[in-house]
Design an enzyme around this catalytic site. Structure first.
Site, PDB file in Angstrom:
ATOM      1  N   ASP A  10       6.940   2.985  -7.068  1.00 14.83           N
ATOM      2  CA  ASP A  10       6.046   2.360  -6.339  1.00 14.83           C
ATOM      3  C   ASP A  10       4.437   2.322  -6.791  1.00 14.83           C
ATOM      4  O   ASP A  10       4.135   3.410  -7.081  1.00 14.83           O
ATOM      5  CB  ASP A  10       5.809   2.513  -4.857  1.00 14.83           C
ATOM      6  CG  ASP A  10       7.411   2.509  -4.331  1.00 14.83           C
ATOM      7  OD1 ASP A  10       8.378   1.902  -5.064  1.00 14.83           O
ATOM      8  OD2 ASP A  10       7.571   3.098  -3.075  1.00 14.83           O
ATOM      9  N   GLU A  47       9.907  -0.431   4.175  1.00 15.15           N
ATOM     10  CA  GLU A  47       9.149   0.184   3.050  1.00 15.15           C
ATOM     11  C   GLU A  47       7.753  -0.429   2.757  1.00 15.15           C
ATOM     12  O   GLU A  47       7.859  -1.413   2.855  1.00 15.15           O
ATOM     13  CB  GLU A  47       9.804   0.809   1.790  1.00 15.15           C
ATOM     14  CG  GLU A  47      11.162   1.346   2.146  1.00 15.15           C
ATOM     15  CD  GLU A  47      11.800   2.006   1.001  1.00 15.15           C
ATOM     16  OE1 GLU A  47      12.132   3.200   0.552  1.00 15.15           O
ATOM     17  OE2 GLU A  47      11.845   1.087  -0.032  1.00 15.15           O
TER      18      GLU A  47
END
Length: 494
Positions: free
Chosen positions: A24, A203
Site C-alpha cells: 500500500d 481497508e
C-alpha cells in the site's frame, strides 16, 4: 526503441522499490516542492513480513528518489498503513514557528498464539522534510476495545471546524474521529453497514471533497474504501467509492451510492489514496494505488523486487447518466516523459500496422480516437503465442482488456482472463488511452470514466504492437504513439 533483451519486469516509469516487497501507498503528502510517497515495505523479504514504511520523493511525479526506510517496527508492533499531513498551525506543539510533517499510522502488534493481533493508531513527526522521524512518546494515540481490524488512518484538516478529521477502517465499516492536535481523538460516527461491497475486510479509506463538473459552488464528498481479498471473491482485492455529503462528523451517501461502484475494473489497482497538502492554487486531487492484487501478489514472477505503484492520477467528479461519477485521468506531469513516435489521422488498420511494423517499444503510450460504433483496439506486447488486447466493444459499449495470453500466468489460476468496464453515456467518438509498461497496462476510456489496470508478464521477445478492428477497412480517427521514459533506469534508481 529496442525491446528489452532479458526478463525484466521493473517498470520504466512506475515506482517500485530497489529491492524486496512493497504494498500500500502510505503518507502521501506534498511539502516544500516534494511529493512524498511512503509505502508498506518489507526490506528483508519478497513477501509481506515485518512491515516498515519505505520512502520515496519526487519533484515531478515521474522520477522518484528512494530514501532510507522512514519508520521501523518497535515494541508497539509493526508499522502498518496510514497517512501524513503538514502541521501548518503547530497544533501538535512539535514544531515551534515552522511547519513540519506528522505521520499517522497503525501499529500492529502480534499476540501469543490463539489471540488476535492488536491494532491501534500512533503518530510520528519530522522536522527535516521527512528524512528522519521521531515517534511520539505517548503512542498509541487512539485505541479501540471491540474492533479486531482497526487500521489505515487517513487524516485531513477540516478548515470549517478548525480541527483534524480521521477516517479509519474498522473491519466491515469505517469510523470517523476528530482531534484538535492529532493526539487526543473523539469518536464522531460510523459508516458502512448495509451499503457497498463487503466481500472482504474494509481497508485504506480516504475522504475528500470534489467539485462537480468543475463547479466550485457544487461540491460533493468522495469516500474511497478498498476491499481485501476473500477466497470466495474471484476478483480479489479492489477499491469502491461512495459520493455524498460530509458535515464534519457524519458522511451521508447519495442515492447513487446505494449500488457498488468500483474506481477501476481491472484487477491491479488497490489501496489507493490521495495526496494531502497540495497547494490551493493547484486545485487537483492526486491519487496513486498499489499495482497488484492480494489474490496473487506474493506469487508474481518478478526478481529482486515485488510490487509497484500505478501512475499518479487526477481525480474529478463529472455527471454521467445523471449521477456524479468519479473520473480518473493521468497526471499532467506525465506529458514530460513523452517522446513522439507516430502521429496519424484518419488511418486504416492496415496503415497503422504498416507504420508500427518493426517497432519494438519497451514502455509507451497510445492515444486513439474511434467513431462510435467501432469495435477496435490494439494487440500489445505481442510475440510468439503471446499478446494482450485492449480495446472497445461497440456492441456492449465496454472497454476491455484481455490478458488470457499475456505471458506468464501460471502462478495463479485466476490471473488470466478478460476484464471490462461499461462506458457511461458514450460520446460520438470513443477515446482510448493506454499506458503500457514492462509488466502493466493502464487503460482509460470515456474521458477517464472507464478505467482498467492490469499486470501482465510477457516474455522478453514479446514487443509487437498492432491495431485491429471488427470491420475490414475500419478507420481510426487519430492515433498518437509516444515512447515513455524516466531518469530512473530499470534495475536501479536514483
Amino acid at each position: 526503441m529496442s525491446a528489452i533483451t532479458e526478463q525484466n519486469y521493473r517498470g520504466a516509469y512506475h515506482f517500485s522499490p530497489q529491492k524486496n516487497w512493497m504494498n500500500d501507498p502510505n503518507g502521501l503528502v506534498y511539502f516544500e516542492g516534494e511529493y512524498h510517497l511512503f509505502f508498506q515495505h518489507h526490506p528483508d523479504g519478497m513477501s509481506m513480513g515485518e512491515m516498515h514504511w519505505g520512502h520515496a520523493v519526487s519533484r515531478d511525479l515521474i522520477n522518484w528518489e528512494e530514501l532510507p526506510v522512514a519508520l521501523v517496527p518497535d515494541e508497539l508492533g509493526m508499522i502498518f498503513s496510514g497517512s501524513a499531513v503538514v502541521d501548518w498551525k503547530n497544533t501538535t506543539g512539535f514544531f515551534g514557528d515552522k511547519p513540519g510533517l506528522v505521520a499517522i499510522f497503525t501499529h500492529h502488534l502480534n499476540m501469543p498464539e490463539g489471540q488476535p493481533a492488536v491494532q491501534y493508531q500512533s503518530i510520528a513527526y519530522s522536522k527535516d522534510n521527512g528524512r528522519t522521524w521521531i515517534k511520539y512518546a505517548g503512542n498509541p494515540v487512539l485505541t479501540h476495545d471491540s474492533f479486531i481490524d482497526f487500521r489505515d488512518p487517513k487524516v485531513f484538516w477540516d478548515a470549517n471546524a478548525s480541527r483534524w478529521v480521521m477516517i479509519v477502517a474498522c473491519g466491515q465499516t469505517v469510523c470517523l474521529y476528530h482531534s484538535p492536535d492529532l493526539i487526543h481523538w473523539t469518536f464522531a460516527s460510523e459508516f458502512g453497514a448495509g451499503i457497498g461491497s463487503h466481500d472482504g475486510v474494509w481497508e485504506c479509506p480516504d475522504l475528500f471533497p470534489l467539485p462537480v463538473d468543475g463547479d466550485k459552488d457544487n461540491v460533493k464528498w468522495v469516500m474511497l474504501v478498498s476491499i481485501g481479498a476473500d477466497p470466495a471473491f474471484e476478483e480479489g482485492s479492489r477499491t469502491q467509492y461512495f459520493t455524498g455529503s460530509f458535515d464534519g462528523a457524519v458522511f451521508t451517501p447519495d442515492e447513487a451510492s446505494q449500488r457498488i461502484r468500483w474506481i477501476d475494473y481491472g484487477r491491479d489497482n488497490y489501496a489507493g489514496v490521495s495526496w494531502s497538502d497540495l497547494p490551493e492554487e493547484d486545485g487537483r486531487r492526486l491519487f496513486i494505488g498499489w499495482m497488484s492484487n492480494w489474490m496473487y501478489a506474493p506469487q508474481t514472477p518478478t526478481e529482486g523486487f515485488r510490487g509497484a505503484m500505478t501512475i499518479p492520477r487526477e481525480l474529478s467528479l463529472e455527471t454521467r447518466n445523471g449521477e456524479e461519477t468519479l473520473i480518473q485521468k493521468p497526471a499532467k506531469e506525465l506529458e514530460a516523459a513523452r517522446i513522439p513516435v507516430l502521429s496519424l489521422k484518419d488511418a486504416s488498420v492496415q496503415e497503422i500496422n504498416a507504420a508500427c511494423a518493426g517497432l519494438e517499444l519497451d514502455a509507451y503510450l497510445i492515444e486513439a480516437k474511434l467513431p462510435r460504433g467501432t469495435s477496435a483496439g490494439f494487440r500489445l506486447k505481442a510475440g510468439a503465442g503471446e499478446h494482450t488486447v485492449a480495446g472497445i466493444n461497440a456492441q456492449t459499449e465496454e472497454l476491455y482488456v484481455d490478458r488470457s495470453a499475456s505471458g506468464k500466468a501460471d502462478f495463479h489460476s485466476l490471473f488470466a482472463g478478460v476484464h471490462s468496464a461499461k462506458l457511461a453515456a458514450p460520446a460520438e467518438v470513443y477515446d482510448l488511452t493506454i499506458y503500457v509498461d514492462r509488466s502493466s497496462l493502464e487503460v482509460f476510456a470515456g474521458g477517464g470514466q472507464a478505467v482498467i489496470t492490469d499486470l501482465i508478464f510477457p516474455g522478453p521477445a514479446s514487443a509487437g504492437l498492432a491495431a485491429y478492428a471488427d470491420q475490414e477497412g475500419q478507420v481510426f480517427l487519430s492515433l498518437e504513439l509516444y515512447e515513455l521514459a524516466s531518469a530512473a533506469a530499470a534495475g536501479g534508481r536514483k
